[in-house]
Write an enzyme that holds these catalytic residues in place. Structure first.
Site, PDB file in Angstrom:
ATOM      1  N   ARG A  16       0.733  -1.161   0.274  1.00  0.00           N
ATOM      2  CA  ARG A  16       0.030  -0.137   0.171  1.00  0.00           C
ATOM      3  C   ARG A  16       0.893   1.268   0.007  1.00  0.00           C
ATOM      4  NH1 ARG A  16      -1.017   4.831   2.019  1.00  0.00           N
ATOM      5  NH2 ARG A  16      -0.380   4.035   4.311  1.00  0.00           N
ATOM      6  N   HIS A  63       7.107   4.460  12.357  1.00  0.00           N
ATOM      7  CA  HIS A  63       7.136   4.583  10.835  1.00  0.00           C
ATOM      8  C   HIS A  63       8.276   5.444  10.302  1.00  0.00           C
ATOM      9  CE1 HIS A  63       5.054   4.115   6.808  1.00  0.00           C
ATOM     10  NE2 HIS A  63       6.029   5.008   6.435  1.00  0.00           N
ATOM     11  N   HIS A 112      11.438   6.615   7.844  1.00  0.00           N
ATOM     12  CA  HIS A 112      11.969   6.629   6.255  1.00  0.00           C
ATOM     13  C   HIS A 112      13.547   6.908   6.328  1.00  0.00           C
ATOM     14  CE1 HIS A 112       8.159   8.000   3.898  1.00  0.00           C
ATOM     15  NE2 HIS A 112       8.112   6.842   4.674  1.00  0.00           N
ATOM     16  N   CYS A 117      10.810   8.731  -1.159  1.00  0.00           N
ATOM     17  CA  CYS A 117      10.381   9.741  -0.460  1.00  0.00           C
ATOM     18  C   CYS A 117       9.604  10.783  -1.186  1.00  0.00           C
ATOM     19  CB  CYS A 117      11.448  10.334   0.441  1.00  0.00           C
ATOM     20  SG  CYS A 117      11.166  11.951   1.186  1.00  0.00           S
ATOM     21  N   ASN A 121      10.948   4.315   2.321  1.00  0.00           N
ATOM     22  CA  ASN A 121      10.644   3.336   3.457  1.00  0.00           C
ATOM     23  C   ASN A 121      11.951   2.840   4.044  1.00  0.00           C
ATOM     24  OD1 ASN A 121       7.751   3.998   4.197  1.00  0.00           O
ATOM     25  ND2 ASN A 121       7.459   3.036   2.197  1.00  0.00           N
TER      26      ASN A 121
END
Lengths: 311, 311
Positions: free
Chosen positions: B26, B219, B221, B252, B261
């Site tokens: 997703r 979460h 990055h 990003c 990610n």
């Protein structure tokens, strides 16, 4: 649009100041397929010196047949101001290399010892006993001559042939190098497999063996993406010297991965964010990496460089 | 030749078990220029399920005009066994999306709230007050209907327009989502600028505000290479749920960097090395990433995948 630097959130239990030991011009370039001429290496070192870095490895006195990327290290040193306050160590893995380093007026050298038998035979060409004795001899002779000597330990966190490496092996090897006069021991995660608990365990074993944490540096590889997490773990054990390479230049010699050395600017992003003083300008390093990328004709692996320069 | 897995060195003060919340199908794919058809997305999710991952975000009920990569999420869900014990959350950012998710028999949804006014207006198309109220409303309605709801917070560690974000802003936003029925709050370092001290400061602020650490996910990055170091810091504060994307898929949206990610296999390498149980097979994830790389026609950013697959 993008914020130019990280927000600062310090942590009281970490070192207030860290030394960045810049390896791109030696350890980095010697792993690259393209050989840069001495004049370009001098320009690289001068650009790095202008960023605020205070220790910049400048070359290696080894056979130019074996390591053509480091040929003419003597002429590189001839172009540098060796009394500027910036330290320019050179690798001197044997007596001949030490003599050449002395003739070039080097004040700082580095020697290289394996923790494991297999890597000693594969990379240094002789048994662990022989290669260790040879490098201890060089370290002792250089120390007697008033030079400062750094000892690199390789395969500290695992060996591609032997597999696991016990922390006790590292303690023994580090102690021998300190006894031979080395002022700093750089712990090399040569194949990049270490994780933070492993780093902590090795550092605790060294500290428990009365090896001063001030004499320990960490040399991480980002082969499995672990380099900065390992640095953070080492900071928590009190380590305050870290090896890094502008742009992350220098591939891992064993994996097909594009990522090798920890990138200096990725390290600086974290240290800046932690409020740890380094004296180095992260933007100037990122710009130097972009320049180096053009000299090598390839993109470099630093995430920070790509993100900063895009701004 | 290369050791196949990291040596294990556990640390007593870290969680013994961690949930990996897999976002490649997703969050990852919606940031890719190539749109994969539903059948390929089903195959991706099935391959991920076979690795041992227990939570795999499966799609998004949003306008296919706005996000063509997530079109046909209904037909993706139709092909999955929603009663297998594996959780397949879908993004449902408004009432219409929630109705579609319910019609597709989704049991888990996610809502998305910005911490900052600027990102709310730029990315979610309305004021912070309006977008927060809309998502709280969806969360409350879904909870009433017996669904589990995850709340994503974006721009938790900095905003490209506003710059610094205060931890108190995060506490307020997280509390609102929990009040609306969310069971987990995922703290998004949307622009990847966070460093470990920053992560620790935000987590401590949340914990001091009596937000249970079990309800917090991170979460990260890897835009500036900080993702795993930040995970390690969060583990030390007790966080035990981390978002990651197979192969690091998903660029990003703000920097020109190739890294977006955190890669699931890079995360697993660290967790495996720390002896933290995840139930996920790192090699199977790396193989899935290589397969995904071929579907997208581009190399992925995971260092571990490149190193493992080369062996």
């Amino acid at each position: 649009m993008m914020g130019s630097l990280p927000q600062v959130f310090g942590q009281a239990d970490l070192p207030a100041q860290v030394s960045v030991y810049e390896v791109s011009a030696r350890d980095g370039l010697q792993a690259e397929p393209v050989t840069l001429p001495a004049a370009i290496r001098v320009e690289l070192i001068s650009r790095l010196a202008a960023t605020g870095l205070s220790t910049i490895e400048a070359g290696s006195f080894v056979s130019p047949k074996a390591v053509p990327q480091m040929a003419d290290t003597r002429s590189v040193l001839d172009e540098l101001d060796l009394d500027s306050g910036i330290t320019y160590p050179v690798l001197a893995p044997n007596r001949r290399g030490l003599e050449d380093a002395m003739a070039a007026r080097a004040q700082d050298i580095a020697v290289f010892v394996s923790v494991t038998e297999s890597f000693s035979r594969a990379n240094l060409g002789d048994s662990l006993e022989v290669t260790t004795a040879r490098n201890r001899d060089v370290a002792a002779a250089a120390t007697s001559a008033g030079m400062r000597v750094r000892g690199y330990l390789s395969m500290v966190f695992g060996d591609p042939w032997e597999g696991p490496v016990e922390p006790s092996q590292v303690v023994g090897a580090a102690g021998q190098l300190l006894d031979a006069g080395c002022t700093t021991i750089s712990l090399g995660d040569t194949i990049g497999t270490a994780t933070p608990g492993h780093v902590t365990a090795v550092l605790q074993a060294l500290i428990e063996a009365d090896i001063p944490v001030e004499a320990i540096a960490l040399h991480t590889h980002n082969t499995y993406g672990q380099a900065l997490a390992n640095v953070y773990a080492a900071l928590q054990s009190g380590v305050s010297e870290f090896d890094a390479s502008a742009g992350g230049v220098g591939g891992c010699p064993f994996a097909g991965s594009a990522t090798g050395n920890l990138a200096t600017e990725d390290l600086l992003w974290m240290l800046d964010g932690l409020g740890i003083s380094t004296g180095v300008d992260i933007r100037a390093v990122a710009e130097t990496s972009q320049w180096l990328s053009r000299q090598l004709g390839k993109p470099l692996s630093s995430a920070t460089s790509a993100a900063i320069v895009d701004q």
